[in-house]
Design an enzyme around this catalytic site. Sequence first.
Site, short mmCIF file in Angstrom:
data_model
loop_
_atom_site.label_atom_id
_atom_site.label_comp_id
_atom_site.label_asym_id
_atom_site.label_seq_id
_atom_site.Cartn_x
_atom_site.Cartn_y
_atom_site.Cartn_z
N GLY A 13 43.66 36.45 30.15
CA GLY A 13 42.38 35.82 29.91
C GLY A 13 41.93 34.96 31.08
CG HIS A 36 46.86 38.39 33.58
ND1 HIS A 36 47.79 38.79 32.66
CD2 HIS A 36 46.04 39.45 33.80
CE1 HIS A 36 47.55 40.05 32.33
NE2 HIS A 36 46.49 40.48 33.01
CD GLU A 68 42.21 39.24 38.03
OE1 GLU A 68 41.63 40.34 38.05
OE2 GLU A 68 42.65 38.73 36.98
CG ASP A 103 44.04 44.89 35.65
OD1 ASP A 103 44.62 44.60 34.59
OD2 ASP A 103 43.20 44.15 36.17
#
Length: 326
Positions: free
Chosen positions: A147, A174, A177, A255
């Site tokens: 998220g 994650h 990014e 991804d």
Amino acid sequence: MPQIGWFEILIIVALAIIVIGPKDFPVVVRKIGNWVSSIKKYFSEIQKDMSNMENAVAEDVSLEDLRNDNVQNAEIRFAPFQHLNEHTNPVEIVRAACAGLIEGEKDFGGQFNLILCGMRQNNDSLDVAKLAIETTDYKVVGFDLAGAEENFPAKDHREAFYMILNNNINATIHAGEAFGPSSIHQAIHHCGAHRIGHGTRLKEDKDLMNYVNDHRITLEVCLTSNWQTRSIRSLKFHPLKFYYDQGIRVTLNTDNRLMSGTNLTNEYLLAHNLFGFKLHDFREMIIMAIKSAFIPHNERKKIIRKIANELEQDFGLMPEFIHRNK
């Protein structure tokens, strides 16, 4: 170039955020609106019956497509709480996804496992962590935090990762990014991540980059997706080659195959065309991926031996490989 995608850390997500220019906005909004409507209808049908979830995993995640792409081992991320409604409960959702994987393995071969995702913005990480602990018998091999990074720091989810690590479950996050290296720092030092999803901006903090390298923390690199989300201004500026040259563990991933319109073979070809990676480089990346897989050590050793033998037989690639034309 032959398909050589033996292992893929595959991320299944609901939406890809695409930064677009003003003149394209109305067209893209209409397309995204239609697409989101279709996705909602699709998932509402899945949620009505757990057999639909099994079929979605076996067919729509498409283990057949993965096997046709020569992917033999994959860890498939999904967010089980995104499927909750009056017809479902979390354990049933994971059990159904597991059954779909088992069915797909029987039909197409390969080894496929699940990583359960908590969503930063939904604040459901603690519930998903508890679910991961409860469902390790259903092919769940890891826990992920996904998220939006900005305004939803990883450190706010420390309790979930404390629970995960205390129960000897693998963790990936994650990070780096859409936000800077501080996001990666939190993922590692506050949450104990074993791998980092993306890590595109790691190079902005040299000390942290050295720490990642020294501790063999793997970066799950997604070239096409990083360009689509504008994590990089151009594919030619992607830091993959820089990280690889530093000796950092990097793996190539899609991804999300559906939203990004790619597969693992395309990602390898892209890396070859952009950065000049050769087969011996891909050998190293594939083996790094297996070393980083969330499966038992002895299984990893067997898979690495199998891969090494295949690469030697099919391509003449050895550990001490030297490019003869140089």
